[in-house]
Write a protein that holds these residues in place. Structure first.
Motif, PDB file in Angstrom:
ATOM      1  N   LEU A 202     -22.291 -35.706  38.552  1.00  0.00           N
ATOM      2  CA  LEU A 202     -21.414 -35.444  37.404  1.00  0.00           C
ATOM      3  C   LEU A 202     -20.652 -36.705  37.008  1.00  0.00           C
ATOM      4  O   LEU A 202     -20.543 -37.031  35.817  1.00  0.00           O
ATOM      5  CB  LEU A 202     -20.436 -34.316  37.765  1.00  0.00           C
ATOM      6  CG  LEU A 202     -19.381 -33.966  36.717  1.00  0.00           C
ATOM      7  CD1 LEU A 202     -20.032 -33.389  35.458  1.00  0.00           C
ATOM      8  CD2 LEU A 202     -18.356 -32.977  37.281  1.00  0.00           C
ATOM      9  N   LEU A 203     -20.118 -37.426  38.008  1.00  0.00           N
ATOM     10  CA  LEU A 203     -19.381 -38.665  37.713  1.00  0.00           C
ATOM     11  C   LEU A 203     -20.299 -39.666  37.008  1.00  0.00           C
ATOM     12  O   LEU A 203     -19.916 -40.271  36.003  1.00  0.00           O
ATOM     13  CB  LEU A 203     -18.831 -39.282  39.000  1.00  0.00           C
ATOM     14  CG  LEU A 203     -17.737 -38.488  39.723  1.00  0.00           C
ATOM     15  CD1 LEU A 203     -17.306 -39.195  41.005  1.00  0.00           C
ATOM     16  CD2 LEU A 203     -16.533 -38.248  38.828  1.00  0.00           C
ATOM     17  N   ARG A 204     -21.519 -39.835  37.511  1.00  0.00           N
ATOM     18  CA  ARG A 204     -22.450 -40.787  36.885  1.00  0.00           C
ATOM     19  C   ARG A 204     -22.802 -40.341  35.470  1.00  0.00           C
ATOM     20  O   ARG A 204     -22.867 -41.157  34.559  1.00  0.00           O
ATOM     21  CB  ARG A 204     -23.705 -40.969  37.740  1.00  0.00           C
ATOM     22  CG  ARG A 204     -23.489 -41.917  38.918  1.00  0.00           C
ATOM     23  CD  ARG A 204     -24.791 -42.265  39.624  1.00  0.00           C
ATOM     24  NE  ARG A 204     -25.371 -41.116  40.294  1.00  0.00           N
ATOM     25  CZ  ARG A 204     -24.996 -40.674  41.492  1.00  0.00           C
ATOM     26  NH1 ARG A 204     -24.049 -41.300  42.175  1.00  0.00           N
ATOM     27  NH2 ARG A 204     -25.564 -39.616  42.034  1.00  0.00           N
ATOM     28  N   ALA A 205     -23.018 -39.040  35.293  1.00  0.00           N
ATOM     29  CA  ALA A 205     -23.353 -38.541  33.945  1.00  0.00           C
ATOM     30  C   ALA A 205     -22.231 -38.842  32.958  1.00  0.00           C
ATOM     31  O   ALA A 205     -22.475 -39.043  31.772  1.00  0.00           O
ATOM     32  CB  ALA A 205     -23.630 -37.034  33.997  1.00  0.00           C
ATOM     33  N   GLY A 206     -20.993 -38.895  33.451  1.00  0.00           N
ATOM     34  CA  GLY A 206     -19.854 -39.172  32.582  1.00  0.00           C
ATOM     35  C   GLY A 206     -19.396 -40.622  32.664  1.00  0.00           C
ATOM     36  O   GLY A 206     -18.299 -40.927  32.206  1.00  0.00           O
ATOM     37  N   ASN A 207     -20.226 -41.496  33.264  1.00  0.00           N
ATOM     38  CA  ASN A 207     -19.882 -42.930  33.397  1.00  0.00           C
ATOM     39  C   ASN A 207     -18.519 -43.128  34.049  1.00  0.00           C
ATOM     40  O   ASN A 207     -17.726 -43.959  33.616  1.00  0.00           O
ATOM     41  CB  ASN A 207     -19.908 -43.606  32.012  1.00  0.00           C
ATOM     42  CG  ASN A 207     -21.293 -43.565  31.406  1.00  0.00           C
ATOM     43  OD1 ASN A 207     -22.247 -44.032  32.012  1.00  0.00           O
ATOM     44  ND2 ASN A 207     -21.399 -42.971  30.215  1.00  0.00           N
ATOM     45  N   ARG A 208     -18.282 -42.365  35.099  1.00  0.00           N
ATOM     46  CA  ARG A 208     -17.018 -42.490  35.832  1.00  0.00           C
ATOM     47  C   ARG A 208     -17.247 -43.111  37.199  1.00  0.00           C
ATOM     48  O   ARG A 208     -18.270 -42.856  37.837  1.00  0.00           O
ATOM     49  CB  ARG A 208     -16.401 -41.105  36.060  1.00  0.00           C
ATOM     50  CG  ARG A 208     -15.565 -40.619  34.927  1.00  0.00           C
ATOM     51  CD  ARG A 208     -14.981 -39.254  35.250  1.00  0.00           C
ATOM     52  NE  ARG A 208     -14.121 -39.272  36.446  1.00  0.00           N
ATOM     53  CZ  ARG A 208     -13.422 -38.221  36.844  1.00  0.00           C
ATOM     54  NH1 ARG A 208     -13.492 -37.082  36.175  1.00  0.00           N
ATOM     55  NH2 ARG A 208     -12.658 -38.300  37.912  1.00  0.00           N
ATOM     56  N   HIS A 209     -16.262 -43.872  37.696  1.00  0.00           N
ATOM     57  CA  HIS A 209     -16.337 -44.419  39.055  1.00  0.00           C
ATOM     58  C   HIS A 209     -15.743 -43.407  40.041  1.00  0.00           C
ATOM     59  O   HIS A 209     -15.157 -42.395  39.627  1.00  0.00           O
ATOM     60  CB  HIS A 209     -15.602 -45.754  39.120  1.00  0.00           C
ATOM     61  CG  HIS A 209     -14.126 -45.623  38.971  1.00  0.00           C
ATOM     62  ND1 HIS A 209     -13.311 -45.147  39.962  1.00  0.00           N
ATOM     63  CD2 HIS A 209     -13.301 -45.875  37.914  1.00  0.00           C
ATOM     64  CE1 HIS A 209     -12.064 -45.128  39.553  1.00  0.00           C
ATOM     65  NE2 HIS A 209     -12.024 -45.556  38.300  1.00  0.00           N
ATOM     66  N   ALA A 210     -15.900 -43.694  41.331  1.00  0.00           N
ATOM     67  CA  ALA A 210     -15.467 -42.765  42.382  1.00  0.00           C
ATOM     68  C   ALA A 210     -14.291 -43.315  43.189  1.00  0.00           C
ATOM     69  O   ALA A 210     -13.954 -42.771  44.239  1.00  0.00           O
ATOM     70  CB  ALA A 210     -16.645 -42.463  43.307  1.00  0.00           C
ATOM     71  N   TRP A 211     -13.615 -44.379  42.688  1.00  0.00           N
ATOM     72  CA  TRP A 211     -12.579 -45.052  43.473  1.00  0.00           C
ATOM     73  C   TRP A 211     -11.228 -44.348  43.421  1.00  0.00           C
ATOM     74  O   TRP A 211     -10.804 -43.867  42.378  1.00  0.00           O
ATOM     75  CB  TRP A 211     -12.388 -46.485  42.981  1.00  0.00           C
ATOM     76  CG  TRP A 211     -13.522 -47.368  43.406  1.00  0.00           C
ATOM     77  CD1 TRP A 211     -14.635 -47.660  42.669  1.00  0.00           C
ATOM     78  CD2 TRP A 211     -13.669 -48.043  44.657  1.00  0.00           C
ATOM     79  NE1 TRP A 211     -15.463 -48.484  43.382  1.00  0.00           N
ATOM     80  CE2 TRP A 211     -14.897 -48.734  44.612  1.00  0.00           C
ATOM     81  CE3 TRP A 211     -12.873 -48.124  45.808  1.00  0.00           C
ATOM     82  CZ2 TRP A 211     -15.357 -49.504  45.682  1.00  0.00           C
ATOM     83  CZ3 TRP A 211     -13.337 -48.892  46.879  1.00  0.00           C
ATOM     84  CH2 TRP A 211     -14.564 -49.567  46.803  1.00  0.00           C
ATOM     85  N   ARG A 212     -10.582 -44.332  44.562  1.00  0.00           N
ATOM     86  CA  ARG A 212      -9.206 -43.885  44.651  1.00  0.00           C
ATOM     87  C   ARG A 212      -8.304 -45.101  44.808  1.00  0.00           C
ATOM     88  O   ARG A 212      -8.656 -46.059  45.497  1.00  0.00           O
ATOM     89  CB  ARG A 212      -9.010 -42.987  45.896  1.00  0.00           C
ATOM     90  CG  ARG A 212      -9.787 -41.674  45.819  1.00  0.00           C
ATOM     91  CD  ARG A 212      -8.911 -40.575  46.346  1.00  0.00           C
ATOM     92  NE  ARG A 212      -7.639 -40.626  45.645  1.00  0.00           N
ATOM     93  CZ  ARG A 212      -6.502 -40.122  46.098  1.00  0.00           C
ATOM     94  NH1 ARG A 212      -6.464 -39.535  47.269  1.00  0.00           N
ATOM     95  NH2 ARG A 212      -5.390 -40.206  45.403  1.00  0.00           N
ATOM     96  N   ALA A 213      -7.117 -45.069  44.201  1.00  0.00           N
ATOM     97  CA  ALA A 213      -6.104 -46.087  44.476  1.00  0.00           C
ATOM     98  C   ALA A 213      -5.704 -45.986  45.948  1.00  0.00           C
ATOM     99  O   ALA A 213      -5.678 -44.889  46.515  1.00  0.00           O
ATOM    100  CB  ALA A 213      -4.892 -45.861  43.579  1.00  0.00           C
TER     101      ALA A 213
END
Lengths: 287, 287
Positions: A202-213
């Protein structure tokens, strides 16, 4: 016999449940049916989209284990976990934030001034502050339960097969008679949430990264007060404005101050810090 | 840096997805976030309720297998499957209804007039009708794919360990030059959806039963026409007004007529029916 169509079905489903009138269960169920049926109608959901959603949930279930709850992760990246934390924050109290998946409820008790970082690499920081009530009255004997990642962004519990102790970088402190807690540790680094499953797709489909601060986890409790679960972040670090699980609030971001101020604080410490972080926790009364 | 609160978080989550502006994916995602965040705010969802919902989904995942899709069942009992069927029914065409979990895509081809019931117990019925377009023009060569439970409410595929053939009570017919299909079979009985899992717990919590009204399943297709998946029910049988998955529509309920009318129909049949059911299928053009 009755007939149902796309506009009357919502009421028919509600009536099929014989819930106690006025009960919380009824309100939760009816509200969910209203919203999700409305969504389905507004979107004119196709059969392909409908089965796509159900198969996505199926895949989340298949990858889940007692150690990996993909539905919590889904809730996290869609901002639900943060929203529930926000809704349940009491006025005047420290804002709540994600519990995350790595909490252990039996971390070692530590004396004030102890060093959680030991011989680990990374910048050593003094973390200190007060636990008070919402009128800023210090709370002696409050419990500060903390856990964190190391300076490479890894929790020791994730590295047990490489010989790490899952209780490392964890500690349970008790505030002193002025309501203070203080200890040294290494400054944690950012890390990614697991993205090898359906939520990662889902994150990749929405061009989102997986990083937390980068953050320190806390559960803080005191008798008669409502416990808070929260995280402390650090000024001028990465992903503060783009945390993958929306855990950051401005009030939870601490300044990192120079070590030269440490002597004036008068703490007895097991290790010499390179920097200082101050954060006060405010608890609201129970109930 | 930004700050987010319970009212701005929805927009922040939307913006975190870099979806193609105006795309269907964006619309589906934003609509879902709007509805579920609104729901969370309106309900003031507690942490306990939030984790309760996520653990329910987790449990649905744990009981699911390639043969058991608990999320489809959940969709069924909450009326979503029926709603999607209703939304996607074309004007003038036969209304759609549940596919259910027991469809097999390679059922045996059968000659018109064949008997699906063979030596099974139960009332034997002639099922016949026409397949037409929305202007009532018969469609010769249309495919009528049917499957059903027996007179005790069981699908043979559920009884394979007791020696039943999973292809029993299934058949694929081709309409004749007048667009007609006809065959004999046993009248099916009601049965329950699986209620030994989380969806069963939900039904019990809401004092709901798990019974479906008795029905015959159909997929009907013809070249150039939009295929329909539907079910045919029987007048004056149980659960028509209380089907557990909301599959019944008034237009899908057939009359059961006396057998004495059978000779006038002029069909060549392999078995002698006790009753007659007539149901015409209407297909809309593709696209």
């Amino acid at each position: 016999m009755r007939d149902i169509n796309q506009f009357t079905i919502t009421q028919a489903v509600k009536e099929s449940f014989r819930t106690e009138p006025g009960s919380r269960f009824e309100a939760l169920l009816h509200g969910l049916l209203d919203h999700l049926h409305d969504y389905t109608r507004e979107m004119n959901l196709t059969h392909e989209e409908w089965i796509g959603v159900l198969n996505f949930l199926y895949d989340c279930g298949r990858i889940s284990t007692p150690e990996r709850h993909e539905f919590i992760l889904l809730s996290d990246v869609l901002g639900f976990s943060a929203l529930v934390d926000m809704i349940n924050t009491r006025g005047g109290a420290t804002e709540g934030s994600n519990l995350g998946p790595f909490y252990l409820d039996n971390a070692p008790r530590m004396a004030l001034g102890a060093d959680l970082g030991k011989d680990r690499q990374g910048a050593k920081v003094l973390v200190y502050g007060k636990v008070t009530d919402i009128l800023h009255k210090p709370l002696p004997g409050a419990i500060v339960d903390t856990w964190q990642a190391d300076s490479s962004g890894t929790y020791p519990i994730q590295e047990q097969e490489h010989g790490q102790d899952k209780y490392d970088l964890r500690g349970v402190f008790t505030t002193d008679d002025q309501g203070r807690y203080y200890y040294t540790t290494v400054l944690p680094k950012p890390y990614t949430v697991p993205y090898d499953g359906p939520v990662g797709r889902l994150l990749r489909a929405g061009n989102r990264h997986a990083w937390r601060a980068a953050h320190l986890h806390y559960i803080v409790r005191a008798p008669g007060m409502r416990a808070i679960t929260t995280e402390v972040f650090f000024e001028n670090t990465e992903y503060l404005d783009a945390d993958a699980v929306f855990g950051v609030r401005r009030s939870l971001v601490a300044k990192v101050r120079p070590a030269r101020e440490v002597e004036a604080l008068g703490f007895t410490l097991d290790a010499k810090p390179d920097a200082i972080i101050e954060f006060d926790f405010v608890l609201a009364p129970e109930g």
